[in-house]
Scaffold this motif. Structure first.
Motif, PDB file in Angstrom:
ATOM      1  N   PRO A 114       0.842  -1.156   0.141  1.00  0.00           N
ATOM      2  CA  PRO A 114      -0.060   0.067  -0.091  1.00  0.00           C
ATOM      3  C   PRO A 114       0.881   1.149  -0.118  1.00  0.00           C
ATOM      4  CG  PRO A 114      -0.138  -0.992   2.303  1.00  0.00           C
ATOM      5  CD  PRO A 114       0.793  -1.819   1.157  1.00  0.00           C
ATOM      6  N   VAL A 115       0.694   2.213  -0.972  1.00  0.00           N
ATOM      7  CA  VAL A 115       1.307   3.405  -0.956  1.00  0.00           C
ATOM      8  C   VAL A 115       0.715   4.442  -0.131  1.00  0.00           C
ATOM      9  CG1 VAL A 115       2.173   5.214  -2.584  1.00  0.00           C
ATOM     10  CG2 VAL A 115       1.706   3.009  -3.300  1.00  0.00           C
ATOM     11  N   GLU A 116       1.532   4.563   0.940  1.00  0.00           N
ATOM     12  CA  GLU A 116       0.947   5.407   2.364  1.00  0.00           C
ATOM     13  C   GLU A 116       1.512   6.798   1.945  1.00  0.00           C
ATOM     14  OE1 GLU A 116      -1.222   4.813   4.094  1.00  0.00           O
ATOM     15  OE2 GLU A 116      -1.466   2.525   4.176  1.00  0.00           O
ATOM     16  N   ASP A 117       0.712   7.929   2.227  1.00  0.00           N
ATOM     17  CA  ASP A 117       1.365   9.213   2.343  1.00  0.00           C
ATOM     18  C   ASP A 117       2.323   9.297   3.787  1.00  0.00           C
ATOM     19  OD1 ASP A 117       0.136  10.184   0.232  1.00  0.00           O
ATOM     20  OD2 ASP A 117      -1.804  10.853   1.413  1.00  0.00           O
ATOM     21  N   THR A 118       2.185   8.597   4.530  1.00  0.00           N
ATOM     22  CA  THR A 118       3.008   8.965   5.652  1.00  0.00           C
ATOM     23  C   THR A 118       4.722   8.412   5.328  1.00  0.00           C
ATOM     24  OG1 THR A 118       1.480   8.332   7.253  1.00  0.00           O
ATOM     25  CG2 THR A 118       3.774   8.001   8.029  1.00  0.00           C
ATOM     26  N   ALA A 125      10.879  14.151   3.647  1.00  0.00           N
ATOM     27  CA  ALA A 125      11.896  14.823   4.867  1.00  0.00           C
ATOM     28  C   ALA A 125      13.073  14.466   4.712  1.00  0.00           C
ATOM     29  CB  ALA A 125      11.138  14.304   6.145  1.00  0.00           C
ATOM     30  N   LYS A 126      13.672  13.117   4.490  1.00  0.00           N
ATOM     31  CA  LYS A 126      14.992  12.484   4.248  1.00  0.00           C
ATOM     32  C   LYS A 126      15.469  13.108   3.218  1.00  0.00           C
ATOM     33  CE  LYS A 126      15.421   8.277   2.983  1.00  0.00           C
ATOM     34  NZ  LYS A 126      15.155   6.875   2.989  1.00  0.00           N
ATOM     35  N   ASN A 144       5.439  20.672   1.314  1.00  0.00           N
ATOM     36  CA  ASN A 144       4.667  21.879   1.705  1.00  0.00           C
ATOM     37  C   ASN A 144       3.361  21.130   2.257  1.00  0.00           C
ATOM     38  OD1 ASN A 144       6.883  23.369   1.846  1.00  0.00           O
ATOM     39  ND2 ASN A 144       6.085  24.515  -0.205  1.00  0.00           N
ATOM     40  N   ARG A 145       2.515  20.390   1.151  1.00  0.00           N
ATOM     41  CA  ARG A 145       1.160  20.121   1.369  1.00  0.00           C
ATOM     42  C   ARG A 145       1.054  19.149   2.231  1.00  0.00           C
ATOM     43  NH1 ARG A 145      -1.710  15.779  -0.498  1.00  0.00           N
ATOM     44  NH2 ARG A 145       0.160  14.875  -1.373  1.00  0.00           N
ATOM     45  N   LEU A 146       1.986  17.927   2.346  1.00  0.00           N
ATOM     46  CA  LEU A 146       2.096  16.842   3.498  1.00  0.00           C
ATOM     47  C   LEU A 146       2.763  17.766   4.724  1.00  0.00           C
ATOM     48  CD1 LEU A 146       3.785  14.244   1.408  1.00  0.00           C
ATOM     49  CD2 LEU A 146       1.588  14.369   2.204  1.00  0.00           C
ATOM     50  N   HIS A 147       3.329  18.348   4.986  1.00  0.00           N
ATOM     51  CA  HIS A 147       3.697  19.121   6.279  1.00  0.00           C
ATOM     52  C   HIS A 147       2.273  19.714   6.750  1.00  0.00           C
ATOM     53  CE1 HIS A 147       6.428  21.984   8.468  1.00  0.00           C
ATOM     54  NE2 HIS A 147       5.819  21.462   9.263  1.00  0.00           N
ATOM     55  N   LYS A 148       1.584  20.473   5.996  1.00  0.00           N
ATOM     56  CA  LYS A 148       0.322  21.034   6.337  1.00  0.00           C
ATOM     57  C   LYS A 148      -0.695  20.251   6.711  1.00  0.00           C
ATOM     58  CE  LYS A 148      -3.008  24.712   4.906  1.00  0.00           C
ATOM     59  NZ  LYS A 148      -3.312  25.553   3.889  1.00  0.00           N
ATOM     60  N   MET A 150      -0.358  16.719   7.662  1.00  0.00           N
ATOM     61  CA  MET A 150       0.229  15.961   8.757  1.00  0.00           C
ATOM     62  C   MET A 150       0.821  16.846   9.789  1.00  0.00           C
ATOM     63  SD  MET A 150       1.567  12.762   6.667  1.00  0.00           S
ATOM     64  CE  MET A 150       0.271  11.729   5.604  1.00  0.00           C
ATOM     65  N   ASN A 151       0.645  17.853  10.001  1.00  0.00           N
ATOM     66  CA  ASN A 151       1.161  18.739  11.251  1.00  0.00           C
ATOM     67  C   ASN A 151       1.263  18.095  12.474  1.00  0.00           C
ATOM     68  OD1 ASN A 151       2.829  21.159  11.837  1.00  0.00           O
ATOM     69  ND2 ASN A 151       0.623  21.777  12.782  1.00  0.00           N
ATOM     70  N   HIS A 152       0.076  17.318  12.643  1.00  0.00           N
ATOM     71  CA  HIS A 152      -0.194  16.765  14.116  1.00  0.00           C
ATOM     72  C   HIS A 152       0.944  15.500  14.303  1.00  0.00           C
ATOM     73  CE1 HIS A 152      -2.257  14.158  11.170  1.00  0.00           C
ATOM     74  NE2 HIS A 152      -2.142  13.130  12.080  1.00  0.00           N
ATOM     75  N   LYS A 153       1.665  14.844  13.131  1.00  0.00           N
ATOM     76  CA  LYS A 153       2.614  13.824  13.435  1.00  0.00           C
ATOM     77  C   LYS A 153       3.847  14.151  12.768  1.00  0.00           C
ATOM     78  CE  LYS A 153       0.479  10.794  10.064  1.00  0.00           C
ATOM     79  NZ  LYS A 153       0.015   9.419   9.881  1.00  0.00           N
ATOM     80  N   TRP A 154       4.083  15.525  12.388  1.00  0.00           N
ATOM     81  CA  TRP A 154       5.589  15.765  11.599  1.00  0.00           C
ATOM     82  C   TRP A 154       6.730  15.517  12.413  1.00  0.00           C
ATOM     83  CZ3 TRP A 154       5.433  16.036   6.669  1.00  0.00           C
ATOM     84  CH2 TRP A 154       6.528  16.690   6.012  1.00  0.00           C
ATOM     85  N   ASP A 155       6.515  15.522  13.694  1.00  0.00           N
ATOM     86  CA  ASP A 155       7.884  15.322  14.715  1.00  0.00           C
ATOM     87  C   ASP A 155       7.968  13.881  14.440  1.00  0.00           C
ATOM     88  OD1 ASP A 155       7.818  17.942  15.345  1.00  0.00           O
ATOM     89  OD2 ASP A 155       6.878  17.440  17.419  1.00  0.00           O
TER      90      ASP A 155
END
Length: 464
Positions: A114-118, A125-126, A144-148, A150-155
């Motif tokens: 499965p191709v996950e956005d995470t 990020a790497k 930028n789109r994914l950062h916005k 998935m901001n809740h689990k970006w760390d």
């Protein structure tokens, strides 16, 4: 009719399985595509393959022409079984010395991960860490789109990216480069850059009325020449088992049919695609003292679709015959085209003469083709062309034809016959005395060398 999801799933699995078998066969050490280390800037890439080797292997394995082999190879690249090392955005096979590698089985479509956005966010990020914030345009937009989103689990994403980056730095540089190419190729397949989609959307379109009008005109022009839509004269061999129709339309028949000659008037491409039409056009050009144009075009076609082993030799021979200063059959092309061609011949490939071939093609199309259709050569051919009468078979004759039916020749035999025909034409062509003399001088040198060695050996034996 709609197809059930289960049937669609089975079709996809069969499709992937066939590609899977082909890729495994291509990687066979004995019979597969040749793998060898290649130098890329300052890094050696292990187990690399070239685009021309991929096309040549597929053409030989499936007995297909180079264009079809190239399309098949591009499909394997687009699906993610093979990936380009240099131009990673273009998921096609280039029939030249461009480098490719087989994708690691972990990333094959048959795995059906499965191709996950995470996962994609971790990958971006790497890359952002490795490139120090300088990403490609489409990657930056996705980042930028994914950062916005998935901001809740970006760390967590950044932490995973740092761990993977740290683990990658411990690998040797060639392994690090290879894995980076593999991962990037995977994401180019599953998250293609939006720029290509935008270019496709913004591409200029033709009005539907214009395209429909062109389609209607084409159908009206070719309807009478389609054996499934109109009558075949003298009879349809698929219905009557009578092969007269095929005999009258052999590639190099002496007297063509009127319908065949009529097709030559549809377009210049129709004339060149028919071997009998080219023979007629060659006779016309010979009378106009410009036969070298067609000979050059045919030489370029032979270079394009010939074997890879003789490609370099053919390119050099074409250059010496048609393009070099003082060439025996020199052709007239502009300086810019000549400059492009000479520069490309330093590293010859199948399409190195495309610019010069296109120039000569357009010259013949705009200048010679129109005069040919008005020439006595064409009028004489049209006058002699046969118009066979329709065969009317009785039921008993049709049964007799069916009993006498023979299987058609296989493509391999047809290809052998074509090669024999080319060999006969080459044997009847004018001979370059200088080349013959140089070969003979080399042979004489080798013979004299062998004689000298035998004399020394014989004298030594006699003394013993």
């Amino acid at each position: 009719h709609t197809v059930s999801p289960s049937l669609q799933g089975n079709a996809h699995r069969i499709h992937f399985l066939e590609n899977f078998k082909v890729v495994l066969e291509m990687q066979d050490p004995a019979t597969g595509v040749k793998l060898q280390p290649q130098r890329l800037v300052i890094t050696t890439i292990p187990h690399a393959i070239t685009g021309e080797d991929i096309v040549a292997w597929l053409a030989d394995r499936f007995q297909i022409d180079a264009q079809e082999a190239r399309s098949f190879g591009s499909m394997l690249v687009a699906l993610g079984y093979i990936y380009p090392i240099q131009d990673h955005k273009r998921l096609v096979v280039k029939p030249d010395a461009s480098l490719y590698r087989f994708q690691t089985p972990y990333f094959w479509p048959t795995q059906q991960w499965p191709v996950e956005d995470t996962d994609y966010a971790i990958y971006l990020a790497k890359r952002n860490i490795r490139k120090k914030g300088i990403l490609e345009l489409h990657e930056q937009e996705q980042y930028n789109r994914l950062h916005k989103w998935m901001n809740h689990k970006w760390d967590f994403i950044v932490m995973q990216a740092k761990e993977q980056y740290r683990a990658a730095k411990e690998r040797k540089k060639p392994d690090r480069v290879v894995f980076d190419c593999q991962e990037r190729a995977y994401w180019v397949v599953h998250r293609p850059p939006m720029i290509f989609t935008q270019q496709s959307i913004m591409r200029p379109r033709v009005k539907s009325s214009v395209s429909i009008g062109a389609l209607v005109k084409y159908c009206a022009t070719y309807k009478g020449h389609d054996p499934f839509l109109s009558k075949c004269l003298p009879s349809n061999p698929w219905l009557t088992d009578d092969v007269t129709y095929w005999a009258l339309n052999m590639p190099n028949v002496e007297i063509p049919t009127k319908m065949r000659v009529e097709r030559w008037t549809f377009s210049f491409g129709e004339l060149l695609s028919d071997p009998r039409g080219r023979d007629d056009f060659r006779l016309f050009l010979k009378k106009e003292f410009s036969g070298e144009n067609l000979a050059f075009w045919e030489g370029c076609e032979d270079l394009k679709w010939g074997t890879a082993a003789t490609m370099k030799e053919k390119a050099e021979q074409i250059y010496k015959t048609f393009l070099a200063r003082g060439a025996p059959r020199w052709i007239n092309i502009d300086g810019k085209t000549m400059e492009i061609t000479v520069k490309g011949l330093k590293h010859p490939h199948r399409y190195v003469l495309d610019a010069a071939q296109t120039h000569i093609y357009m010259l013949m199309k705009k200048d010679s083709y129109g005069r040919y259709l008005k020439s006595p050569v064409f009028k004489e051919t049209m006058k002699k062309a046969v118009c066979p009468e329709e065969h009317k078979f009785s039921d008993s004759q049709l049964e007799q034809n069916a009993r006498n039916r023979r299987p058609s020749l296989s493509p391999i035999i047809i290809r052998q016959q074509e090669q024999e025909q080319k060999a006969k034409m080459a044997a009847s062509a004018p001979v370059d005395i200088t080349q013959v003399m140089s070969k003979l001088s080399k042979q004489d040198f080798q013979i004299n060398t062998y004689r000298h060695i035998f004399d020394i050996f014989g004298n030594a034996c006699f003394k013993i």
